[in-house]
Design an enzyme around this catalytic site. Sequence first.
Site, PDB file in Angstrom:
ATOM      1  N   ASP A 111      -0.249   8.469  -1.634  1.00  0.00           N
ATOM      2  CA  ASP A 111       1.134   8.039  -1.534  1.00  0.00           C
ATOM      3  C   ASP A 111       1.849   8.465  -2.815  1.00  0.00           C
ATOM      4  OD1 ASP A 111       3.342   6.659  -0.349  1.00  0.00           O
ATOM      5  OD2 ASP A 111       2.957   4.986  -1.689  1.00  0.00           O
ATOM      6  N   ASP A 113       5.602   7.157  -3.977  1.00  0.00           N
ATOM      7  CA  ASP A 113       6.346   6.070  -4.608  1.00  0.00           C
ATOM      8  C   ASP A 113       5.417   4.905  -4.915  1.00  0.00           C
ATOM      9  OD1 ASP A 113       9.068   7.103  -4.544  1.00  0.00           O
ATOM     10  OD2 ASP A 113       8.923   6.937  -2.369  1.00  0.00           O
ATOM     11  N   ASP A 173      -0.357   2.075  -2.803  1.00  0.00           N
ATOM     12  CA  ASP A 173      -0.024   0.809  -3.465  1.00  0.00           C
ATOM     13  C   ASP A 173       0.395  -0.271  -2.478  1.00  0.00           C
ATOM     14  OD1 ASP A 173       2.475   2.251  -2.941  1.00  0.00           O
ATOM     15  OD2 ASP A 173       3.439   0.629  -4.067  1.00  0.00           O
TER      16      ASP A 173
END
Length: 342
Positions: A26, A28, A225
């Site tokens: 990922d 961001d 995250d």
Amino acid sequence: MSEQSRTRPSGSATALSEAYDTALLDLDGVVYAGGEAIEHAVESLCTARDGGMRLAYVTNNALRPPDAVAAHLTELGVPAEPADVITSAQAVSRLIAEQLPAGSKVLVIGGDGLRIALRERGLEPVESAEDDPAAVVQGYGGPDLAWGRFAEACYAINRGVPWYASNTDLTIPSARGIMPGNGAAVEVVRIATGAEPQVAGKPLPPMHRETILRTGARKALVVGDRLDTDIEGAFNGGVDSLLVLTGVTDGARLLAAEPKYRPTYVDADLRGLLTGQPEVAAVDGGFGCGGWTASAGTGVLVLDGDGTALDGLRALCAAAWTDAGDGACALDAGKALARLGL
């Protein structure tokens, strides 16, 4: 995905960058936040890549096309090619192209990433409900997306045009904090129309399929995250995952995670790619990791010992994710987490 990885964090005797051939990363909250590199991300990724691990950047953010994302990563110090980037815009465009004839008009509520991906699939992006679109697609359009764009979507959807969404992440991290994501914008249209979109992005299968088709990964590790996109997407795809604590997930959310949201590994940041992961072992009355022992009873999580905060968190996860740990997080996790400084 092993049963063990669903009930406690797993260990790895070798560095994750050696145990897996491809990292599905990922962006961001993992590689950068608000456009700026997260601490330790650049050097960790470069070391993993130099050691032979393929890096693929998998993002639910449909705003920017792959070449722009690759240029940004290269500017940050992680050389990347457009082919290394897989976006939810690409996944949703494939989904639409499989259901509509080539050349169909698609009303775009979002940014250039969607328009470019649609054209790559032989579809024609349009800007108005009056352009006779065959579908509506909605993706993150940045913080300045005009309210009138939602109205265009509603006009078309209320006429019976099928609606697609790149993803439904309610929030997105920025340099100033957490801000509304595409999922929040999708809710605006959902409330106004009563319709339900077909969604392509993480954690749903179209995004995982797009990623595997584009990378050819044989033994992939999802790195993210977010529990409800990255980790659930890995769970749905049957692959292992690494949760890094540089984005929206904190210790309390992790301890309270349902099985589909539980990562295989947990680490502070992307340095976790370069190391083995400590084993979380069953001990009398609980689970041990490093110098810590954690146990769970009715409404209680108990942490004893000493060591690194991450090892304590791993032990707590194992205790909280047992049947005995159900409900303990809400009542007593705060005390244990405070002891760890988390």
